[in-house]
Structure formats: structure tokens, C-alpha cells
Motif scaffolding. Structure first.
Motif, mmCIF file in Angstrom:
data_model
loop_
_atom_site.group_PDB
_atom_site.id
_atom_site.type_symbol
_atom_site.label_atom_id
_atom_site.label_comp_id
_atom_site.label_asym_id
_atom_site.label_seq_id
_atom_site.Cartn_x
_atom_site.Cartn_y
_atom_site.Cartn_z
ATOM 1 N N GLN A 216 13.999 -1.720 2.484
ATOM 2 C CA GLN A 216 12.938 -0.949 3.395
ATOM 3 C C GLN A 216 12.449 -0.174 2.362
ATOM 4 O OE1 GLN A 216 14.654 0.592 7.255
ATOM 5 N NE2 GLN A 216 16.432 -0.452 6.395
ATOM 6 N N LYS A 217 12.952 0.614 1.512
ATOM 7 C CA LYS A 217 12.333 1.690 0.717
ATOM 8 C C LYS A 217 11.318 1.036 -0.040
ATOM 9 C CE LYS A 217 13.593 4.973 -2.983
ATOM 10 N NZ LYS A 217 14.473 5.496 -3.514
ATOM 11 N N THR B 76 5.184 1.386 9.168
ATOM 12 C CA THR B 76 5.528 2.813 9.489
ATOM 13 C C THR B 76 4.407 3.854 9.043
ATOM 14 O OG1 THR B 76 6.495 2.882 7.351
ATOM 15 C CG2 THR B 76 7.968 1.983 9.371
ATOM 16 N N ASN B 77 3.490 3.684 8.111
ATOM 17 C CA ASN B 77 2.691 4.723 7.577
ATOM 18 C C ASN B 77 1.174 4.368 8.326
ATOM 19 O OD1 ASN B 77 4.298 6.665 6.241
ATOM 20 N ND2 ASN B 77 4.672 5.086 4.870
ATOM 21 N N PRO B 78 0.376 5.447 8.594
ATOM 22 C CA PRO B 78 -0.966 5.150 8.963
ATOM 23 C C PRO B 78 -1.633 4.387 7.383
ATOM 24 C CG PRO B 78 -0.320 7.385 9.318
ATOM 25 C CD PRO B 78 0.844 6.718 8.334
ATOM 26 N N THR B 79 -2.650 3.459 7.917
ATOM 27 C CA THR B 79 -3.564 2.994 6.873
ATOM 28 C C THR B 79 -4.935 3.115 7.233
ATOM 29 O OG1 THR B 79 -1.530 1.261 6.526
ATOM 30 C CG2 THR B 79 -3.819 0.829 5.459
ATOM 31 N N SER B 80 -5.569 3.389 6.396
ATOM 32 C CA SER B 80 -7.212 3.260 6.814
ATOM 33 C C SER B 80 -7.422 1.898 6.613
ATOM 34 C CB SER B 80 -8.016 4.128 5.797
ATOM 35 O OG SER B 80 -9.176 4.105 5.765
ATOM 36 N N ASN C 231 15.480 5.211 8.056
ATOM 37 C CA ASN C 231 15.663 4.730 6.814
ATOM 38 C C ASN C 231 15.972 5.797 5.877
ATOM 39 O OD1 ASN C 231 16.558 2.459 5.305
ATOM 40 N ND2 ASN C 231 14.621 2.761 4.052
ATOM 41 N N ALA D 117 18.821 -0.864 3.187
ATOM 42 C CA ALA D 117 18.142 0.290 3.018
ATOM 43 C C ALA D 117 17.247 0.327 1.988
ATOM 44 C CB ALA D 117 19.211 1.501 3.078
ATOM 45 N N GLN D 118 17.772 -0.258 0.732
ATOM 46 C CA GLN D 118 16.816 -0.256 -0.388
ATOM 47 C C GLN D 118 15.677 -1.202 -0.225
ATOM 48 O OE1 GLN D 118 17.060 1.945 -2.821
ATOM 49 N NE2 GLN D 118 15.670 0.995 -3.979
ATOM 50 N N GLY E 161 7.012 6.286 10.281
ATOM 51 C CA GLY E 161 8.012 5.778 11.287
ATOM 52 C C GLY E 161 9.295 5.268 10.490
ATOM 53 N N TYR F 205 6.801 -2.883 5.564
ATOM 54 C CA TYR F 205 7.651 -1.742 6.341
ATOM 55 C C TYR F 205 6.645 -0.597 6.010
ATOM 56 C CZ TYR F 205 11.215 1.679 7.351
ATOM 57 O OH TYR F 205 11.853 2.799 7.803
ATOM 58 N N ARG G 95 -5.245 13.525 10.008
ATOM 59 C CA ARG G 95 -6.487 12.952 10.625
ATOM 60 C C ARG G 95 -7.092 13.272 11.992
ATOM 61 N NH1 ARG G 95 -5.690 6.595 11.303
ATOM 62 N NH2 ARG G 95 -5.409 6.644 8.889
ATOM 63 N N LEU H 86 19.456 5.979 3.678
ATOM 64 C CA LEU H 86 19.753 6.175 2.287
ATOM 65 C C LEU H 86 20.461 7.495 1.936
ATOM 66 C CD1 LEU H 86 16.088 4.980 1.349
ATOM 67 C CD2 LEU H 86 18.156 3.993 0.563
#
Lengths: 408, 182
Positions: free
Chosen positions: B162-163, B172-176, A280, B159-160, A276, B168, A268, A284
Motif C-alpha cells: 500500500q505504501k 486515497t489522496n486528492p488529485t487535480s 495503513n 502494508a508495504q 484516506g 492506492y 483546496r 505500518l
């Protein structure tokens, strides 16, 4: 006027040649079509340092085993090509090189295979054209600013061919970790974007990890016993390199000075933004590796728990943003996987994700077969030596189709 | 055969997964909240309706959330701070994931508690330092789980979860995000 033949095999790599071996054994007349030279992918479409991930003693094709002086070594791509080329010679496979298939379509009696060297009519077709015909590059690559060199593993040859400056390697499967390591060793700063990955040590308790997988029967597991087959078939290749005793997991890479970041989410305004969730995906991978090693120990009757592996070390605050305009990064290497190419296949057997619909190599169209795809019939189908059982099965199924069984 | 009961209908979830594989349109959901300013930095937000499986859907009841800021922010503290709602969302989502994955793996849970901490340098929102971001610097979740399982199995549950967690992923990820004036 089309040439007539009973079976056309598409691709003269290890899979197509193994198919040819078993078809010859059954006296089924066939032709193996090869767009380039035998073992073309190994000769032309990989980087210089690539070695096979399986040790030599494990590399066997039906009736043809490694006979060289270094059973515990790993073949270079060129040696793999020669190994497959020798196999074509000893099996006297009817290979037609430099013949590119342009279309395959159904006919009343079977299939018409059109090539740039003429057409063939046949009853059955074995698709052995490979699983890695084209690199996959994510859509966000469109946002990479001008001036950054972008390479896929098809184009990358060695660190010397890169411009000076930092390198962002996207993807941490076998390809990504190998390229990150060698580019870092050339002195360039390397940032490695890591999503879900498969961590493995090269050796475990003194033996190659692939020895353990072979001995404990991990690879013998049949495709119809695997709970999530779709997932097993798209699993990224493990973090391995064909170098005796060399583990190339993220700890090894950070030891070399490679900087790990999360999965590339988006580009972007000229900046790469990373997930982030690095911690994790590493957890895993650590958990799955430990479970695998614990299974080896259980099989071997060793009870003191998996030996000697520390959790993946992660920076306290992995970078979430990397400015691609600031000059830090000169090159991006997209180690984001490969896909097969079936654009020439005019039979409706490819799903919406571009994968062939097949049941253990029997494609969803009578007389059409597939070989050489990941986890085709067993987990070991992904590897060179996994082709023997698969090709034998497909040749038998194909032969039974040609000669319907007499019902007593 | 299994007597595990964490109160999660895993079969319904697995059935939905199969059904939606062939019907991506039905899998498109829109979650909706409606907010009203009260006074100062105090607002209320209500949630009742959403869209999914091709039609309008409704929660059994309408829920109202109050957002404000604490008194040390010179506010009335009628409710929690908006950014704390992110902690609520993350905890709720990961805990639901732990229960679902445990059910699917035949692990009986006895108790699941967690603390969620978001570290926040408020110089960002105050405009005191342009190098400081507005949002969390990092978030830490600590689970305490009592279950019929080894420590490693419990770590794998977490862990699962979170996956497969929506919140989460959203954190942790960009969102528009589009904000406009109607």
C-alpha cells in the motif's frame, strides 16, 4: 585583517562543545562560534513544556554525566541548556557567543569564516550548527484561509497563548503528539493529521524503551551497515514524551479526545483534504513497533511474544475533509519537521534537498566536518549521548589531516 | 543464495531506482487511454502507447476495455461499470506490490488472491441527495496469501505494498483533474 586559528567549530550546542573537548585534548587551537548563547536552540526555540526524550542516566557528554537526584527523569529544555552550559564551563571551551557566521568559503590553505564580529582564517571547520534550525512547513500552507492563526513549534509556547477554538495539529512525530495532547488538555478540540510515524511505548516490561534500545544495541548500529541510510536519517522522531511512564501514541491521544485524520494532502477552496490512508500508516507503525519489541524479547530470551500492546484504534470513517472557513478550526500548528540551515555555507556540499553531503561526518570538502546530525555515524548519533564517539572520530580524522602520517 | 522466485526482477527495479535518483526528467511518465462512445452508456477505451524514460513507448499489444452499466441501471451491460475499473486498478497494483516486496524480502509466494469491495451510495450520482458523494464511500481489500512467511510478515507485505502503490495513492489522496473540450 583576519584572525588565524587552526579550527573553527560552528555552534556551541552539545556537538560543538564535544568537538571542542576532543580538540583541546589534542591541543588543537580552535574557537567555537555561537550565534546566540550556549545551547541557544534549547533556550529560545522550543515550547515551554518540552522535555528531553532520553532519561537522565543516558544523558552524558564526553567526561560529563548527569549527576542529579533523578536518573530516571527527563530534563526540561532549560535544564538541558544548563547541562550543556555547565559542560562548556568545566571543559573551558573557547566559546565566542553572540557571533553569527555569515559565510564559510574555501581558501588556498583551508577556509575563511566570516562573522558579524570579524573574519577568521582556518585550516579546518567543524559544522555543529544543528539539524533543526528552521521549521518545515508544507507548501499547501499557502492555501490556509485568512483568520486562521498558524504557528510552528518555534513560535508555539503553550496552550494559553492560543486563540480560543479548535486546533489542527499537522504531523504526528514527537512534536505533534506532544502538542496535540497538551492543547487537548486545555479543553480545545484537536484534530491531528497523521502521516507515517514511529510508534513506541514509553516503557516496555517495566523499563524505559530507550533502555532497551541501548541494551540491545539498536543504537550501536553503524551508518555503513544501515540498508537505507537516507531513510534512517530522515525518520521522524518517535511518538515519545519525557514523562515517566507516559505513553503518547495515537491510542493515548484518542483516549484524550483527539481526533486523528490522515496525512494532509492539500488545502483546496478553504478546506483541508486528508489522505484516506490513515489505516495503513498506523498498520505500518504497529508492525514496526511489534518487530522492535519482539527483537527486545529475543535479546532477553523471553519467548511469549510482545506484551500488552493493542493495535492502533482508528475511527471507522476518519474525516477526509475539514472546512477551515466554518469556524471549527482557529489555529493550525505545523509540526511537520525541521531542517538545518546552511545558507551561510558557500562550499558546494549541500544536496538538492538541503542536506549536507558527508560520509560519517567527513564532509565532501577537505578539512570540513559535521557533527550533531541524525545517524551521523551510528543510530545513536541522533541523541545527546551519541556525540561522544562521533566527536572523537572527527577530532582524530581532523588531527590526522593537520599532521600527515609518517609512512614508515 | 536466495531461491525465492515470484517472477519479479527486483534487481532491475532497484537499478532503476538508483538510476532515476539522478535523472528526474527520465522518471516522468504519461499514461494514456483513448475512449470512444458507442451507444447509450456503452463506450470502449483502448490503451497502447505511453510516454516514459524520455520517449514514446508502446505496450506489446493494444488492449480494449468495454465499459457499460448493468441491466438494473437500464443499460445493456456490454461490459463492467467504469467505477469497477478502479477496483481492477487497485487490485492489480496492490497484488503487484505484494509480489515485488515479497521477492525483495526473500519470501516465496504460493498463492495471492484478493477481493476488493467498493461501497457506493448511488443516490449521489443520481442527484437524489446532495449530501451524498458520487464516488465510493469506502473501499475494502481482503487478501488471502499463502507463502513461506509468518502472519506478521504477510501483514507487513500488504502494508508495504500500500505504501508504494500508485493506485492506492491515487484513490486515497486528492488529485487535480482537468477536463476540457479539444
Amino acid at each position: 585583517m583576519s584572525q588565524r586559528v587552526t579550527t573553527v567549530v560552528i555552534g556551541a550546542g552539545h556537538a560543538g562543545l564535544a568537538a571542542s573537548h576532543f580538540l583541546s585534548e589534542r591541543s588543537i587551537d580552535h574557537i567555537v562560534l555561537e550565534r546566540g548563547r550556549i545551547a541557544n536552540t534549547w533556550r529560545r526555540e522550543r515550547w515551554d513544556s518540552l522535555r528531553l526524550l532520553t532519561p537522565n542516566w543516558l544523558n552524558r557528554l564526553p567526561g560529563h554525566a548527569y549527576g542529579g537526584p533523578d536518573p530516571d527523569g527527563y530534563m526540561t529544555a532549560g535544564q538541558v541548556a544548563d547541562f550543556i552550559g555547565d559542560y562548556a564551563t568545566v571543559t573551558a571551551a573557547p566559546v565566542r557567543e553572540n557571533t553569527t557566521v555569515t559565510s564559510v568559503r574555501r581558501t588556498d590553505g583551508g577556509y575563511q569564516v566570516c562573522t558579524d564580529e570579524g573574519d577568521l582564517d582556518c585550516v579546518t571547520v567543524v559544522i555543529a550548527s544543528g539539524a533543526c534550525n528552521a521549521p518545515v512547513v508544507p507548501e499547501c500552507a499557502a492555501g490556509v484561509p485568512d483568520g486562521i492563526t498558524q504557528l510552528t513549534p518555534f513560535e508555539y509556547r503553550n496552550p494559553g497563548s492560543l486563540p480560543d477554538g479548535g486546533v489542527l495539529v499537522v504531523g504526528a512525530s514527537a512534536t505533534g503528539v506532544q502538542l496535540a495532547a497538551e492543547v487537548r488538555r486545555s479543553g480545545r478540540p484537536v484534530v491531528l493529521s497523521v502521516g507515517e510515524h514511529v510508534r513506541l511505548p514509553r516503557t516496555y516490561r517495566g523499563r524505559d524503551v530507550l533502555w532497551w534500545m541501548d541494551a540491545t544495541g539498536v543504537w550501536a548500529q553503524s551508518y555503513d551497515e544501515i540498508e537505507d541510510l537516507a531513510r534512517a536519517r530522515r525518520l521522524p522522531s518517535p511518538q515519545l514524551v519525557g514523562e515517566p511512564g507516559t505513553t503518547i501514541d495515537l491510542n493515548a491521544l484518542t483516549g484524550l479526545g483527539v481526533e486523528p485524520v490522515g496525512r494532509l494532502a492539500v488545502i483546496r477552496d478553504g478546506a483541508a483534504l486528508f489522505s484516506g490512508g490513515l489505516r495503513n500508516v498506523c498498520s505500518l507503525a504497529d508492525l514496526k513497533m511489534r518487530r522492535l519489541l519482539a527483537g527486545f524479547d529475543e535479546w532477553a530470551g523471553i519467548g511469549d511474544g510482545p506484551a500488552g500492546f493493542e493495535p492502533t484504534r482508528i475511527p471507522a470513517a476518519p474525516r477526509l475533509r475539514l472546512d477551515l472557513r466554518g469556524g471549527e478550526i482557529a489555529t493550525i500548528i505545523w509540526a511537520t519537521g525541521f531542517r538545518p540551515d546552511y545558507r551561510w555555507l558557500d562550499v558546494p556540499v549541500v544536496d538538492e534537498k538541503g542536506r549536507l553531503r558527508h560520509d560519517g561526518g567527513v564532509v565532501d570538502s577537505p578539512g570540513l566536518y559535521a557533527l550533531g546530525l541524525p545517524v551521523l555515524r551510528r543510530r545513536r548519533s541522533t541523541l545527546l549521548h551519541g556525540i561522544e564517539d562521533d566527536a572523537r572520530f572527527v577530532a582524530r580524522h581532523l588531527a590526522e589531516r593537520l599532521t600527515p602520517r609518517v609512512v614508515a | 543464495m536466495t531461491t525465492t522466485d515470484n517472477g519479479v526482477n527486483v534487481q532491475a527495479l532497484l537499478d532503476a531506482r538508483e538510476a532515476l535518483k539522478g535523472a528526474p526528467e527520465a522518471a516522468q511518465f504519461t499514461w494514456r487511454a483513448t475512449s470512444t462512445w458507442k451507444n447509450g452508456v456503452h463506450s470502449t477505451t483502448t490503451i497502447q502507447n505511453f510516454f516514459g524514460l524520455g520517449q514514446e513507448q508502446s505496450h506489446k499489444t493494444k488492449t480494449e476495455f468495454t465499459a457499460d452499466h448493468p441491466e438494473i441501471f437500464a443499460a445493456e451491460d456490454n461490459g463492467i461499470t467504469p467505477i469497477e475499473y478502479l477496483l481492477v486498478g487497485l487490485a492489480g497494483c496492490l497484488t503487484a506490490g505484494v509480489a515485488s516486496v515479497a521477492q525483495n524480502r526473500g519470501i516465496q509466494l504460493r498463492s495471492v488472491t484478493s477481493t476488493v469491495e467498493g461501497n457506493h451510495d448511488i443516490r449521489g450520482i443520481l442527484g437524489a441527495d446532495s449530501d451524498v458523494r458520487n464516488g465510493f464511500n469506502d473501499v475494502k481489500v481482503t487478501f488471502t496469501i499463502d507463502a513461506d512467511a509468518s502472519r506478521e510478515e504477510i501483514e507487513a507485505l500488504v502494508a508495504q505494498s500500500q505504501k508504494r502503490s500508485a493506485v492506492y495513492d491515487a484513490l486515497t489522496n486528492p488529485t487535480s483533474v482537468t477536463v476540457e473540450v479539444a
